[in-house]
Design a protein around this motif. Sequence first.
Motif, PDB file in Angstrom:
ATOM      1  N   ARG A  88      -8.788  31.518 -73.614  1.00 34.36           N
ATOM      2  CA  ARG A  88      -7.841  30.913 -72.688  1.00 34.36           C
ATOM      3  C   ARG A  88      -6.975  32.027 -72.125  1.00 34.36           C
ATOM      4  NH1 ARG A  88      -6.054  25.786 -71.746  1.00 34.36           N
ATOM      5  NH2 ARG A  88      -4.016  25.606 -70.724  1.00 34.36           N
ATOM      6  N   ARG A 119     -16.472  28.205 -74.741  1.00 30.23           N
ATOM      7  CA  ARG A 119     -15.529  27.602 -73.802  1.00 30.23           C
ATOM      8  C   ARG A 119     -14.632  28.689 -73.251  1.00 30.23           C
ATOM      9  NH1 ARG A 119     -13.580  22.654 -72.585  1.00 30.23           N
ATOM     10  NH2 ARG A 119     -14.810  21.706 -74.259  1.00 30.23           N
ATOM     11  N   THR A 155     -11.370  28.947 -70.668  1.00 34.38           N
ATOM     12  CA  THR A 155     -10.344  28.231 -69.898  1.00 34.38           C
ATOM     13  C   THR A 155      -9.529  29.262 -69.141  1.00 34.38           C
ATOM     14  OG1 THR A 155     -10.230  26.492 -71.577  1.00 34.38           O
ATOM     15  CG2 THR A 155      -8.407  26.638 -69.997  1.00 34.38           C
ATOM     16  N   CYS A 156      -9.616  29.212 -67.826  1.00 37.85           N
ATOM     17  CA  CYS A 156      -8.920  30.190 -66.996  1.00 37.85           C
ATOM     18  C   CYS A 156      -7.539  29.669 -66.613  1.00 37.85           C
ATOM     19  CB  CYS A 156      -9.728  30.499 -65.737  1.00 37.85           C
ATOM     20  SG  CYS A 156     -11.338  31.241 -66.090  1.00 37.85           S
ATOM     21  N   THR A 157      -6.513  30.495 -66.817  1.00 40.76           N
ATOM     22  CA  THR A 157      -5.118  30.095 -66.526  1.00 40.76           C
ATOM     23  C   THR A 157      -4.560  30.837 -65.327  1.00 40.76           C
ATOM     24  OG1 THR A 157      -4.295  31.789 -68.062  1.00 40.76           O
ATOM     25  CG2 THR A 157      -4.731  29.594 -68.953  1.00 40.76           C
ATOM     26  N   GLY A 171     -13.199  28.794 -65.109  1.00 40.25           N
ATOM     27  CA  GLY A 171     -13.358  28.134 -66.388  1.00 40.25           C
ATOM     28  C   GLY A 171     -14.719  27.479 -66.523  1.00 40.25           C
ATOM     29  N   HIS A 172     -15.261  27.513 -67.738  1.00 40.23           N
ATOM     30  CA  HIS A 172     -16.586  26.942 -67.943  1.00 40.23           C
ATOM     31  C   HIS A 172     -16.802  26.712 -69.432  1.00 40.23           C
ATOM     32  CE1 HIS A 172     -20.654  25.991 -66.631  1.00 40.23           C
ATOM     33  NE2 HIS A 172     -21.114  26.663 -67.664  1.00 40.23           N
ATOM     34  N   SER A 173     -17.646  25.714 -69.758  1.00 40.49           N
ATOM     35  CA  SER A 173     -18.028  25.474 -71.142  1.00 40.49           C
ATOM     36  C   SER A 173     -19.509  25.128 -71.179  1.00 40.49           C
ATOM     37  CB  SER A 173     -17.199  24.342 -71.760  1.00 40.49           C
ATOM     38  OG  SER A 173     -17.434  23.118 -71.083  1.00 40.49           O
TER      39      SER A 173
END
Length: 574
Positions: free
Chosen positions: A151, A236, A238-240, A211-213
């Motif tokens: 993240r 996973r 998660t791009c912030t 973001g990608h999972s």
Amino acid sequence: MRRAWTALAAALALVGGLVAAPAQAAAASVKVGRVTAAPARYAGSCPATTAFAAKVAVRGARRVTYRWLRGDGTKGPIRTAQVKGGAVVVRDRQMFAASTSGWQALQVLSPRKATSAKSRFTVSCDPLRLEEVSEDRARVGVTLATPAPYRGECRPPGRTVTFDGRITVSRTPAAVAYRWVDSDGGAEPVERLWLTARSTTVSSRRTFLTGHSGHRRLEVLDARGRVTDSAQVPYRVTCTDPPEPGPVAAAANPRVTPARYEGPCGRPVTFVFRVDLAVTRPAKVTYQWVRGDGTTVPGEVVLGGDLTTVLENTWTVTDPSKVGGGSAYLRVLTPNATATRPAAFTITCRDGDAVTITGTQVIESRNPQPCPGTSRQYTIISQVAPAPSATLPLTISYRWRWADGSYTAPFTHTFTQAATLRPQRVWDEWISKTGKIWLEVTANGRVTRGEAVGYEVDCGKPPAGSYPRVVSVTEASVTPANYRGECPVTLKARARVTVSGPMEQMVYAQWFFDETLAAWLDGAAFPPGDPLTKVIEREFTVEESTGRTVTGYMETRLPNVVASGPMTYSVTCT
């Protein structure tokens, strides 16, 4: 189509109505029997060996000299055999790495000349299945570590996730084929390993701009391409990053081919620049190539389903003698501004060379054999001519070189006038691969390298990657090197061959003497557990004085071409 064959017995008969004089009646007689080929018709995996034998009945002599004649126009070395009980059986063995058909006959040279009928044979090489030749039957297992969820920021150049797996085998050495499979990207190309330890670590990476999972799987394959074991882990990202008003483009990995040019500068030279381009979402990208000479080349590309591509730009230098080098970089204009570092090339003029090399091309056989079970033949052709400034006569030495380090034995040629030499070489490939080959000429102590020509071998299977091959041929010699005495004499040629690792393919070698290919094909096997260095030997018979020193080389043919250093011999018959 296979041809059935029959071999007729050859007999030496005296004809005519004259009565033999006493001296003639006492002369030696020779009768050559039927030549047998075993097997006469062969179908199966290759390389294959065919054995030939013939019985020679002799009266009035204690030994015979003979040689084998072959349908490809070659003649075997002259050999001597002792006669016992009025007869002798002579034998020969030939190895074949590809499908062929032909004939072989026995020619007796003394005490009287006689030749047998032709004994025909065929060799039909089947495509080699991996499960038939694999020396490895080890059980293989895999484990895969789960990467920690990420993240944070993913702005260009993006966030890279590494997947680490471990492959374990029940025994060594072992050949292992594996591949990575992603939930949204499908299977990647198969990779191969030769394990000498019970386990090894393999890794795979993927870079994310958004973001990608999903999940990443490591699969082990058997010889037929079936999955025998696998491990799967989730990931996973998660791009912030702050929301972007639109798609973002990133450019990376600038390179140029060739990065260094050395050669004649009397003709234009072309350089190709490449850059990897990616976007975070579908977009139209506009850009400029900026060259070191101040030239800008605009362009645009639309990226939709596939969010990555490779951009190319060609720069042709029309007068290389006035340019020592150059560079270029890519500047992205939209959807955002970014730029790569420059990729540079250099130019070194070699106009002082005594020869010019042109017209190099690679030609594949019109009837290619199936691979990887049998070899596929290629022919390289080039043209060599003296430079206008060269002083004649001009003696050159030339050889072929491959980008993987392979090279042939050298050959010589003397130009007595302004003419063109057209050297060519046939060689074999037996696995999927891409390669380059060029001609190297040495004249007046200076090396001139021709253009490197690329070729691609497609066996219907992915490239094998790092594959065992011949790395050196050393200690080449002929014994005795300087013979003086009764003739004919049997000499022995030998050379030491070293390979990079155990291999299922036999190593085949040929011999050259005074730049003439001898009609011999010899081989050695390097299975797992055997030494990686072995000696290949060949005995041959010299019938008369050489009158000078003969120079020879041994050169491997399969799985790649490597030549020995020179070996010499001389024979003086007394």
